[in-house]
Structures are given as structure tokens and as C-alpha cells.
Design an enzyme around this catalytic site. Structure first.
Site, PDB file in Angstrom:
ATOM      1  N   HIS A 155       0.837  -1.203   0.000  1.00  0.00           N
ATOM      2  CA  HIS A 155       0.000   0.000   0.000  1.00  0.00           C
ATOM      3  C   HIS A 155       0.872   1.252   0.000  1.00  0.00           C
ATOM      4  CE1 HIS A 155      -3.968  -1.898   0.702  1.00  0.00           C
ATOM      5  NE2 HIS A 155      -3.196  -2.881   1.123  1.00  0.00           N
ATOM      6  N   ASP A 363       3.326   9.438  -0.838  1.00  0.00           N
ATOM      7  CA  ASP A 363       2.153   8.629  -0.468  1.00  0.00           C
ATOM      8  C   ASP A 363       1.981   7.516  -1.491  1.00  0.00           C
ATOM      9  OD1 ASP A 363      -0.133   8.008   1.009  1.00  0.00           O
ATOM     10  OD2 ASP A 363      -0.803  10.092   1.061  1.00  0.00           O
TER      11      ASP A 363
END
Ligand code: GDG
Length: 473
Positions: A155, A363
Site C-alpha cells: 500500500h 504517499d
């Protein structure tokens, strides 16, 4: 249909409305098709005598969870996972810490997860392991004789090899990763960084765009951008609860622009830089004007770690400074909320805000960017300002893309968003909606599982199908 087994550090609590987008989406998928979700239940106990796993049934799925001991929490969770791997994968070598105890705790908890999970597996299960806490779990399962297809999804970003090698134990970690059949990444550059590491440091070679051969072992590496359930989020943003929130947030009769930021309070999210950019925006207007109000939800996370305590203090000081300098009796320019807020309230806040400010320094994807788009009123939508260093920026081209380190560029983007015509906002929003629908939660999950099902090397190594379904459609 084959049973799906999901393993992640934390298992979502179905009774909690505050769960994040991904937890909700995994739970929905498991509820629909049935399956098992295994991981930590969030509890911390004194010692190993108290860590027996427990099962609860939730619709058609079983949640099998267990606590961590205080030592596991310190070494595996706070230590190796969040003080070593998290900063390194977010390109923050300056914040990375390493101890032998933490590495040992990481190995111990992964091995224990494998011990508990193995007897609960069927031969036909599809196993999907999530995220950086559990990199060696696949190898631990293999060591216990599990021959099923096992997939892994990162992720978080995967850094370039030159950064990754700063991880003590990186060779062991990366070699254990090769025991998975399929490794999924959020973006093409994450996948490319991984492939470069395997080729340059582990002697592997690319045999096709998504397949690596390392000493005769074939591993697939694919790109599967995470998404959200667009319709259910959009519906939530139009709900009566969301409407109430909008009415309470907007000051009646006033033409005020609201800017919304929603993040876990993490140094990767670029919050101090964002506050400074907001300050620069206010400074760019004549004294006395009140051009915009920033609402920043910064939900608490990992607040036992020093780096997180430091950033919280920095934000408290910056918000005090900004409100002290620009605030008025009838106006608080920066509303900083260090609390977890219910999901439907978030949806309402997104919809009420003219600007969605998503400016992480790094991110994996960033689901807030997608939620903000889904929540807008299509006839009068807001503008998304998005960091070029979020995985989401690869796809969301119609957002205003910024360099989050450049506070003047971010301030300028906010000004542009404030002044943008309705026509342009509608056009950008329409295009962005198409994109988040194309890469939604369902597409992410089905394309990953389709690629995983096609990995048959364990059962028939000689007949390996090297099909290229690794990349999401
Ligand atoms: C990791 C990767 C990747 C936040 N505050 C509250 C709240 N949230 C929800 C948001 C969103 C989720 O949490 C955060 O997702 P992000 O994607 O923004 O970031 P991470 O938590 O860092 O997630 C990231 C993601 O995994 C998925 O692969 O995109 O890059 O770092 O859904 O809405 N939800 C509620 N209250 C809050 O106060 N209810």
C-alpha cells in the site's frame, strides 16, 4: 468460488464507522464472497499466554484476530514496521531507526502469524497478504508447507534501490518477498523500483514486463492502483447527516471558501508545509480580507513514537501562530482537529469545501483525493489540489498538481482554485470522476485476484503461465 484469505496487520472492526476506506472495501468484498480475514485485533496484552486467536462471524466471512503482547507492539509494530520500514519506504532516511530487538520482534510476529494461520488454511484458498508489516509472511507460510498462490500488496511506496539498501536486513526481506507469486504495487514507478532492485542486487532478470526470474524462480510484479467505492461514497456525501454537517459548517449568508484536509497525523502527509502554504495564501491577500478557511482533520496515529509527537507539536504551534496573526472575533482561519471523525461527517465536509488539499510529501496512493472527488456536487464541484508525490497523481491529471515542498506554488494553486470558473471546475470534475470510476475498489480487487489466480508455478512449475494480466485494466 475459491475462498479468499486476507491477512493484514489490523483487521477492521465492522462496528466502527470510523474505519478507513480500504478497510471498508476489503470487508465488503469478503462479506459478499465469503472468506477469512486474519490479523491483529488492536488489543495489547502483557504476555504470550494471553494471545490465543478468536473468531467472529460477520455475514459470510470470518474474522480471525489475536492481540499482540506489549513487547510485540513495541518491537514489531512501533519498532521495525513503523520506525524502520515506514520512513524508509517514504524516502525519510533521516527518521529511520533500527534496533536488533525490533528486527527480531518483526521476525517473531510474522512467524507466529504463520503458525496460527497455517492450520486454518485449505489447499484451494487464495491468500492475499497486505502491506509492509508482513513482508516475510509468505516465506514463513512456504516454510510450513503452504503451496497455495500467495499474493502481496504494497500500500505504501517502494523506494529506489539506493534508498532501500539503507534498511538493515534488506537482502533477507527482499528475498523473502520473492516467495510470493504476485507482488502488487500502486504505481509504475514503485514497480520499476522493485524490479530494478531485484535485477541489480539479487541477480534477477525481467523475462517480460511483469515477470522476474530470480535463479529459476518466477515472480510476477504488477501495478494495481487502489480505489474507492465511488457510488457509496457519493451517496454518503448527499445523505441527510452530511447535509446537516454542511449547514453547520458553512456560515450562513457569507461567501467564504472552505479548504479541507483529511489525513492521519503522519509526517509523510506534509501537514506543516500545508499550513505554511495556507499562511502564504492569507499573506497574499490585502490585510483584513478573509479569503478562505482551512479545516484540517488530523486523526491520531502511532502517537507513541517520537517523530509523531514532534510533528503534533509543530502543527499545534503553527496553527496557533496562523490563527493569532490572521484570526478575528468572527473568524478562525485554521480549524485544526486532532481527532477521528465519523465517515459520513467527512463526506459532508468534503462536499462543503471548495478546495480539497491533498499534499503529502510521499504517499502510496492517497484515498482522500478520490473521496474528495466522489463527494462533490457535479453541478458546482470543488477543486482538488494534489501533490505530485502521491501515487494518485499518476492518474488524476485534471487535479491541480503541485510540489508540496514549494509553499508558494501550493498557495498559488489555492488562489487559482478560488478564482476558477464554474465551467472549468465542472469540466475537471467530470474527467476526474471518470478516472476514479475506472480505477475503483472493485477493479483493484478483481484485477489483483485475477492475476493471482493465474499464478500456478507452485503446482506446475514447468507449465508456468507467464500471462501479462499483472497490470490493471
Ligand atoms: C495507506 C497508504 C494508500 C482519515 N482520517 C479519518 C478517516 N480517514 C480515512 C480517509 C481514508 C483513509 O483514512 C486514509 O487513506 P489514505 O490513502 O489517505 O492514507 P493511509 O492511511 O496512509 O493509507 C496510502 C492507502 O494505504 C490505501 O492503499 O492510499 O498511500 O499510506 O479513507 O477517509 N476516516 C474517518 N475519520 C477520520 O478522522 N472515518
Amino acid at each position: 468460488m475459491r475462498r479468499l484469505v486476507i491477512v493484514s496487520n489490523r483487521v477492521a472492526d465492522p462496528s466502527q464507522n470510523s474505519s478507513g476506506g480500504l478497510a471498508v472495501c476489503l470487508l465488503d468484498a469478503l462479506r459478499e464472497r465469503g472468506g477469512l480475514w486474519f490479523g491483529w485485533n488492536g488489543a495489547i496484552v502483557a504476555d504470550e499466554s494471553e494471545i490465543a486467536p478468536a473468531c467472529t462471524k460477520y455475514d459470510r466471512c470470518v474474522l480471525m484476530t489475536m492481540p499482540l503482547t506489549e513487547r510485540d507492539y513495541r518491537e514489531y509494530y512501533l519498532g521495525f514496521s513503523n520506525e524502520t520500514l515506514w520512513p524508509i519506504h517514504h524516502y525519510r532516511l533521516d527518521l529511520a531507526r533500527f534496533t536488533l530487538e525490533a528486527a527480531e520482534g518483526y521476525r517473531r510476529v510474522n512467524a507466529r502469524f504463520a503458525d496460527v494461520l497455517t492450520p486454518n488454511l485449505n489447499r484451494s484458498d487464495l491468500i492475499w497478504v497486505h502491506d509492509y508489516h508482513l513482508i516475510p509472511l509468505g516465506a514463513d507460510l512456504r516454510a510450513r508447507g503452504v503451496g497455495n498462490e500467495i499474493g502481496f500488496f504494497f500500500h505504501i511506496p517502494f523506494p529506489p534501490p539506493e534508498i532501500l539498501v539503507a534498511t538493515p536486513e534488506h537482502e533477507w526481506l527482499m528475498n523473502s518477498l520473492l516467495e510470493y507469486d504476485l507482488i502488487g504495487f500502486q504505481t509504475i514507478s514503485d514497480q520499476a523500483n522493485f524490479c530494478r532492485f531485484v535485477c541489480e542486487f539479487l541477480g534477477g532478470e525481467m523475462v517480460s514486463p511483469n515477470t522476474l526470474n530470480v535463479g529459476g524462480k518466477y515472480v510476477k510484479a504488477g501495478v494495481f492502483p487502489v480505489g474507492i467505492d465511488v457510488d457509496s461514497f457519493a451517496a454518503m456525501a448527499k445523505s441527510p447527516e452530511a447535509k446537516t454537517r454542511i449547514d453547520r459548517t458553512l456560515v450562513r449568508g457569507e461567501e467564504r471558501v472552505y479548504v479541507i484536509g483529511v489525513d492521519r497525523l503522519d509526517y509523510s502527509k506534509g501537514l506543516p508545509e500545508r499550513f505554511r502554504a495556507f499562511k502564504a495564501l492569507l499573506e497574499s491577500y490585502p490585510t483584513g480580507s478573509k479569503p478562505a478557511t482551512l479545516i484540517q482533520i488530523a486523526s491520531p496515529t502511532r502517537d507513541d513514537l517520537q517523530a509523531y509527537i514532534n510533528i503534533r507539536h509543530e502543527l499545534e504551534s503553527l496553527s496557533g501562530e496562523i490563527n493569532g496573526k490572521f484570526g478575528d472575533f468572527d473568524w478562525t482561519p485554521l480549524r485544526y482537529i486532532h481527532r477521528t471523525v465519523a465517515r459520513d461527517v467527512l463526506a459532508g465536509l468534503y462536499r462543503a469545501s471548495r478546495i480539497g488539499l491533498v499534499t503529502p510529501l510521499r504517499d502510496g496512493m492517497n484515498l482522500v483525493a478520490k473521496e474528495y472527488i466522489a463527494a462533490q456536487d457535479p453541478s458546482d464541484p470543488g477543486v482538488l489540489i494534489l501533490s505530485r508525490f502521491a501515487g494518485a497523481a499518476d492518474d488524476l491529471e485534471e487535479a491541480l498538481t503541485v510540489n508540496p515542498y514549494d509553499i508558494h506554488e501550493v498557495a498559488h494553486a489555492m488562489r487559482r482554485a478560488i478564482e476558477m470558473s464554474k465551467k472549468e471546475r465542472i469540466e475537471r470534475h467530470r474527467a476526474l470522476m471518470k478516472r476514479i470510476r475506472h480505477h475503483d475498489a472493485n477493479n483493484w480487487m478483481t484485477s489483483f485476484l485475477r492475476a493471482l489466480r493465474s499464478c500456478r508455478r507452485r503446482q506446475h512449475p514447468a507449465l508456468t503461465q507467464l500471462d501479462e494480466s499483472g497490470a490493471a485494466a
